[in-house]
Structure formats: C-alpha cells, structure tokens
Motif scaffolding. Sequence first.
Motif, short mmCIF file in Angstrom:
data_model
loop_
_atom_site.label_atom_id
_atom_site.label_comp_id
_atom_site.label_asym_id
_atom_site.label_seq_id
_atom_site.Cartn_x
_atom_site.Cartn_y
_atom_site.Cartn_z
N PHE A 169 26.70 -40.79 -28.86
CA PHE A 169 25.74 -39.73 -28.56
C PHE A 169 24.42 -39.91 -29.28
N GLN A 170 23.36 -39.59 -28.54
CA GLN A 170 22.00 -39.67 -29.08
C GLN A 170 21.15 -38.69 -28.29
N ILE A 171 20.36 -37.89 -28.99
CA ILE A 171 19.50 -36.96 -28.27
C ILE A 171 18.17 -37.64 -27.95
N HIS A 172 17.45 -37.07 -27.00
CA HIS A 172 16.18 -37.66 -26.56
C HIS A 172 15.14 -37.58 -27.67
N LEU B 77 20.81 -33.58 -33.90
CA LEU B 77 21.95 -34.08 -33.13
C LEU B 77 23.17 -33.18 -33.26
N PHE B 78 23.49 -32.76 -34.50
CA PHE B 78 24.69 -31.95 -34.69
C PHE B 78 24.56 -30.56 -34.07
N ASP B 79 23.34 -30.06 -33.88
CA ASP B 79 23.16 -28.80 -33.17
C ASP B 79 23.66 -28.94 -31.72
N TYR B 80 23.35 -30.08 -31.12
CA TYR B 80 23.80 -30.35 -29.75
C TYR B 80 25.31 -30.57 -29.70
N LEU B 81 25.83 -31.30 -30.68
CA LEU B 81 27.28 -31.56 -30.72
C LEU B 81 28.05 -30.26 -30.90
N ASN B 82 27.49 -29.36 -31.70
CA ASN B 82 28.10 -28.05 -31.93
C ASN B 82 28.28 -27.31 -30.60
N LYS B 83 27.25 -27.35 -29.77
CA LYS B 83 27.32 -26.69 -28.46
C LYS B 83 28.34 -27.37 -27.55
N MET B 84 28.40 -28.70 -27.61
CA MET B 84 29.37 -29.42 -26.80
C MET B 84 30.80 -29.03 -27.17
N ALA B 85 31.03 -28.80 -28.47
CA ALA B 85 32.37 -28.36 -28.92
C ALA B 85 32.70 -27.00 -28.33
#
Length: 211
Positions: free
Chosen positions: A128-131, A140-148
Amino acid sequence: KKAEEKKKEKKEKNGKDEAEDGDNEEEEEKIKESTQIFMDVVEGKLPVMADCYSPASVSHLVALLSHYPKVKVIVVGGPEIYKAGEMLKSKNIPVILSPEVRTLMRWSRAERTNYVLKCQGLGLKMAFQIHGGIENQIHLFDYLNKMALYGVKKEVLLKGVTIIPAEMLEIDKDLGRLEKGKRADLIVLKDDPLENIPVIQKVLLGGKWVE
C-alpha cells in the motif's frame, strides 16, 4: 600576426574537439548504464513497476511478459484492478494499491468500490502507498485505519506496509520483519494504528534512537 591568428584558431579547434570528446564519453557512459539497467530487468535481477489501471492493460502487460519470462514485474493498480485479479494471481504478480474507497461513474451513476477488499478476496499479494510524494506518506496509517473499518484484515494491511513491499523490492533479507540479523530501522507507535489515531513515539534508525 597571421601566425598568431592560426595558432589561436588551432587552440580553439583543439578545445572544441576536447569538449566534443568529453560529451561523447559522457553520452556513452549514460548509454552503457541504461543498457545495464535494461539487461538487469530482462534477466530478473531488478524488478520493474508497471502502471495498469484496467484489465485490458494487465492483459497487454502479461502478453508482453511472455517474451521475457525472467522479468519480475510489480503492478501499480487502480480501482478496477480487481477485475484482472485471476490473471495477476495466476502469474504471481503483486500489486501496489492506494488504500481507499473510490467512486466510479457507471452510465451517469456513481458507484463506490472498495477494490482493496475485492483484491483481498482474490488472494492477491498487496502493498500500500497513498498518492503523492514522500511527505504524504505520513497519512498512510489514516487510510489503513479506514480500510480496517471497511473489512480489510489487519494482517493484510500491516503486511502491506512491511514485509510485502520488502519482498517486492527484494530487500526482505534486511528489512520487513523484526528478526535477528535484519536492519534495526523501525518506528514505535503509541497504540494499535489500525484502531487508533497513529502517534509516533520513537524512531530507531540503524540501531540508534533518533532524538
């Protein structure tokens, strides 16, 4: 006076010839370096990344790779990459995704797609990598948190930012896990970053704590 002018002309010509020789040597060195990189890719010594945002582009890539069986490719995918999931899995091609839910237009109708969850269901190997640039990766972990919260497994998310990227780049002998013998480069977070707002407490670089 004429002798001096001829001497001057000769000097200027020699200087120009030396400059041209220097330019030619520099150009040859660049060509040599580019050729070596190409050969390393073809021989599978160096992985290459390919942007593929549709099943058609993946199909074209797979057809191209059939001529270069040793090439190791990593696909940087978009919202519809899951549609080529079976093809990617059969060829053991890993993907890099942005961990987010995208809204796509379908015949003037908006459709939200959790393509990371779909790729998880297909068993694809994901990193995973954000734009954006390196400065954006702090989020990045803010996005991963939402994915969880949207149903992507924690194990998939954590591996997607640790061991799997290291394996993709073939540096997993040194990085990607907390193991004896690997490089002591890591960040220590206050709480589980997939359940809480990620807060960095400490950074270890080269076995030394960064002040």
